[in-house]
Motif scaffolding. Sequence first.
Motif, PDB file in Angstrom:
ATOM      1  N   TYR A 118       0.837  -1.205   0.000  1.00 17.48           N
ATOM      2  CA  TYR A 118       0.000   0.000   0.000  1.00 17.48           C
ATOM      3  C   TYR A 118       0.876   1.259   0.000  1.00 17.48           C
ATOM      4  N   LEU A 119       1.873   1.285   0.859  1.00 23.76           N
ATOM      5  CA  LEU A 119       2.735   2.462   0.996  1.00 23.76           C
ATOM      6  C   LEU A 119       3.589   2.711  -0.239  1.00 23.76           C
ATOM      7  N   SER A 120       3.808   1.689  -1.038  1.00 28.10           N
ATOM      8  CA  SER A 120       4.646   1.847  -2.226  1.00 28.10           C
ATOM      9  C   SER A 120       4.014   2.773  -3.258  1.00 28.10           C
ATOM     10  N   HIS A 121       2.754   3.133  -3.067  1.00 27.72           N
ATOM     11  CA  HIS A 121       2.045   3.988  -4.024  1.00 27.72           C
ATOM     12  C   HIS A 121       2.045   5.460  -3.606  1.00 27.72           C
ATOM     13  N   PHE A 122       2.924   5.848  -2.679  1.00 29.63           N
ATOM     14  CA  PHE A 122       2.838   7.204  -2.123  1.00 29.63           C
ATOM     15  C   PHE A 122       4.092   8.035  -2.392  1.00 29.63           C
ATOM     16  N   ARG A 123       4.785   7.726  -3.475  1.00 32.46           N
ATOM     17  CA  ARG A 123       5.964   8.519  -3.835  1.00 32.46           C
ATOM     18  C   ARG A 123       5.581   9.618  -4.830  1.00 32.46           C
ATOM     19  N   ALA A 124       6.610  10.321  -5.338  1.00 33.40           N
ATOM     20  CA  ALA A 124       6.386  11.474  -6.206  1.00 33.40           C
ATOM     21  C   ALA A 124       5.668  11.100  -7.501  1.00 33.40           C
ATOM     22  N   ASP A 125       5.890   9.871  -8.028  1.00 37.23           N
ATOM     23  CA  ASP A 125       5.259   9.514  -9.292  1.00 37.23           C
ATOM     24  C   ASP A 125       3.739   9.554  -9.185  1.00 37.23           C
ATOM     25  N   ASN A 126       3.199   9.011  -8.100  1.00 44.70           N
ATOM     26  CA  ASN A 126       1.745   9.022  -7.953  1.00 44.70           C
ATOM     27  C   ASN A 126       1.214  10.360  -7.468  1.00 44.70           C
ATOM     28  N   ILE A 127       2.019  11.115  -6.748  1.00 44.21           N
ATOM     29  CA  ILE A 127       1.612  12.471  -6.375  1.00 44.21           C
ATOM     30  C   ILE A 127       1.390  13.305  -7.635  1.00 44.21           C
ATOM     31  N   VAL A 128       2.268  13.138  -8.620  1.00 49.38           N
ATOM     32  CA  VAL A 128       2.125  13.871  -9.883  1.00 49.38           C
ATOM     33  C   VAL A 128       0.930  13.346 -10.676  1.00 49.38           C
ATOM     34  N   ARG A 129       0.708  12.036 -10.661  1.00 48.87           N
ATOM     35  CA  ARG A 129      -0.493  11.506 -11.326  1.00 48.87           C
ATOM     36  C   ARG A 129      -1.755  12.108 -10.715  1.00 48.87           C
ATOM     37  N   ASP A 130      -1.765  12.236  -9.394  1.00 50.97           N
ATOM     38  CA  ASP A 130      -2.905  12.884  -8.739  1.00 50.97           C
ATOM     39  C   ASP A 130      -3.079  14.316  -9.241  1.00 50.97           C
ATOM     40  N   ALA A 131      -1.963  15.034  -9.315  1.00 50.94           N
ATOM     41  CA  ALA A 131      -2.037  16.438  -9.731  1.00 50.94           C
ATOM     42  C   ALA A 131      -2.605  16.558 -11.141  1.00 50.94           C
ATOM     43  N   GLU A 132      -2.186  15.671 -12.036  1.00 54.60           N
ATOM     44  CA  GLU A 132      -2.700  15.720 -13.404  1.00 54.60           C
ATOM     45  C   GLU A 132      -4.195  15.373 -13.455  1.00 54.60           C
ATOM     46  N   ALA A 133      -4.617  14.425 -12.631  1.00 58.01           N
ATOM     47  CA  ALA A 133      -6.045  14.095 -12.572  1.00 58.01           C
ATOM     48  C   ALA A 133      -6.854  15.273 -12.049  1.00 58.01           C
ATOM     49  N   ILE A 134      -6.290  16.001 -11.106  1.00 59.09           N
ATOM     50  CA  ILE A 134      -6.962  17.176 -10.550  1.00 59.09           C
ATOM     51  C   ILE A 134      -6.989  18.310 -11.578  1.00 59.09           C
ATOM     52  N   ARG A 135      -5.870  18.473 -12.305  1.00 56.68           N
ATOM     53  CA  ARG A 135      -5.826  19.527 -13.325  1.00 56.68           C
ATOM     54  C   ARG A 135      -6.896  19.302 -14.393  1.00 56.68           C
ATOM     55  N   ALA A 136      -7.148  18.041 -14.722  1.00 58.98           N
ATOM     56  CA  ALA A 136      -8.159  17.734 -15.729  1.00 58.98           C
ATOM     57  C   ALA A 136      -9.532  18.235 -15.315  1.00 58.98           C
ATOM     58  N   GLN A 137      -9.736  18.413 -14.018  1.00 57.51           N
ATOM     59  CA  GLN A 137     -11.031  18.892 -13.528  1.00 57.51           C
ATOM     60  C   GLN A 137     -11.041  20.393 -13.248  1.00 57.51           C
ATOM     61  N   LEU A 138      -9.975  20.897 -12.648  1.00 59.61           N
ATOM     62  CA  LEU A 138      -9.966  22.309 -12.262  1.00 59.61           C
ATOM     63  C   LEU A 138      -9.464  23.225 -13.376  1.00 59.61           C
ATOM     64  N   SER A 139      -8.603  22.703 -14.239  1.00 65.32           N
ATOM     65  CA  SER A 139      -8.023  23.523 -15.298  1.00 65.32           C
ATOM     66  C   SER A 139      -7.998  22.738 -16.608  1.00 65.32           C
ATOM     67  N   PRO A 140      -9.164  22.232 -17.049  1.00 65.12           N
ATOM     68  CA  PRO A 140      -9.194  21.355 -18.232  1.00 65.12           C
ATOM     69  C   PRO A 140      -8.671  22.059 -19.480  1.00 65.12           C
ATOM     70  N   GLY A 141      -7.727  21.408 -20.129  1.00 72.23           N
ATOM     71  CA  GLY A 141      -7.192  21.952 -21.361  1.00 72.23           C
ATOM     72  C   GLY A 141      -6.162  23.037 -21.191  1.00 72.23           C
ATOM     73  N   SER A 142      -5.901  23.449 -19.933  1.00 68.28           N
ATOM     74  CA  SER A 142      -4.945  24.537 -19.697  1.00 68.28           C
ATOM     75  C   SER A 142      -3.855  24.081 -18.736  1.00 68.28           C
ATOM     76  N   PRO A 143      -2.592  24.278 -19.092  1.00 70.16           N
ATOM     77  CA  PRO A 143      -1.511  23.947 -18.151  1.00 70.16           C
ATOM     78  C   PRO A 143      -1.508  24.904 -16.981  1.00 70.16           C
ATOM     79  N   TRP A 144      -0.882  24.496 -15.892  1.00 70.88           N
ATOM     80  CA  TRP A 144      -0.787  25.365 -14.735  1.00 70.88           C
ATOM     81  C   TRP A 144       0.656  25.469 -14.267  1.00 70.88           C
ATOM     82  N   SER A 145       0.876  26.350 -13.316  1.00 69.20           N
ATOM     83  CA  SER A 145       2.215  26.566 -12.762  1.00 69.20           C
ATOM     84  C   SER A 145       2.344  25.803 -11.455  1.00 69.20           C
ATOM     85  N   ILE A 146       3.581  25.424 -11.117  1.00 73.77           N
ATOM     86  CA  ILE A 146       3.798  24.662  -9.887  1.00 73.77           C
ATOM     87  C   ILE A 146       4.991  25.227  -9.128  1.00 73.77           C
ATOM     88  N   LEU A 147       4.936  25.059  -7.819  1.00 67.40           N
ATOM     89  CA  LEU A 147       6.009  25.478  -6.919  1.00 67.40           C
ATOM     90  C   LEU A 147       6.299  24.328  -5.970  1.00 67.40           C
TER      91      LEU A 147
END
Length: 436
Positions: A118-147
């Motif tokens: 279970y814990l093996s799924h909590f590194r940066a690769d899946n954090i970024v997958r989450d972010a992209e899934a969220i972007r598809a809903q909050l900013s569909p079709g538009s890239p965003w900036s990250i810090l």
Amino acid sequence: MQSETTQATQLITLAGVLARKHNFSLPLDYSQADGEQILVFARELTLPENVAKQLPYLVFFQGGPGFGAMRPAANGGWIKRALKEYKVLLLDQRGTGLSTPINYLSLQHLDAAGQAEYLSHFRADNIVRDAEAIRAQLSPGSPWSILGQSFGGFCVLRYLSAAPEGLLEAYITGGIPSLSRSAEEVYRATYLRVLAKNRDFFARFPDAGELIAKLVTYLQDNEVLLATGERLTVEMLQLLGINIGMEQGGESVYYLLEQALIETQNGTRLNPLFAAQFSGMLDYNTNPLFALLHESIYCQQAASGWAAHRVRQQYPEFNYLSGEPFLFTGEMIYPWMFEQFNNLKPLQAAAELLAAKDDWPALYDAGQLKQNRVPVAAAIYSEDMFVEMRYSLETAAQVGNLKYWLTSEYEHNGIRMDGEQILDRLIALNRGARLR
């Protein structure tokens, strides 16, 4: 992959900033999108005068791993600068904050093997997958900036490797990782930085050595229990060193040591204030993901094998002996921590399995990063105890379109101490301004 989101129906006012809560149901394992789902939480911030404007997002990736995003109480620091032209999204990375938090209670239904998987799924690769899934809903079709701050910088480089099409621009503070060096190499370098910070600390506070010597003697002669129930050991005391690499952290450690022992009618005793505040200065009980996955953030097709513990033997001065100088350790995780911290004890077997895991996926695509076209601006702190400057510069030379500001002005937590100024300089750097 379909995900669901629910939003707060009302905006909340936080010291003149409007905040909206977002909750997203996302896959634990993106290779099994229809399998187990987890909740990922994000808080959106906007200035009242901008609420009706179509501003771009700036997404913040917190340091860690294993810590939820900041909970702002005022419009200040880097957020103040960002809100001038962005909507800010504070992402609780999976397993932290309000995002299906991980602790021994939430994992107790699983055996050790199940916990490790279970814990093996909590590194940066899946954090970024989450972010992209969220972007598809909050900013569909538009890239965003990250810090990204600290570990957040690891997430930024993963984002640039795996989903650069989702990014308009990127910023990194105190967190440019090596693209290929092992955890062992990283710790060999950072132990030297911790030694340097120890020298600085004991030079700044000349009586600190005597205060610690008295405290260590007391710990060796008495069973001292912390407010969280553990016995305070010398090894545990050394862990306070994680604070001396922070701006104002050295002062906090020194003031705590000043109050460690008190004289009573029954002799010398440990100050209850020390017992309470000591626990508050370490996060291992409250944020176990930090201990469980910290070494894995460096792992690509290799096991960490308790790298910090092994490398420590190359620096025997950290292994305290009576009568010898006391040294603090830094951002290192040791196997004995899962024997001494109460909230880590139930996760000891899983931690051993994670330390032995040798099939961690690659995090970075060197070819993609070399041809990167997303503007990236990074602050590299030359005196950073947590990040080896040579490795940061090494990576910076391997990432296309990355500009950096190398400075000795700040410690690792510079973004927390002077965030408005730091982000302003990085925005200027990304947009072609020449820094003085």
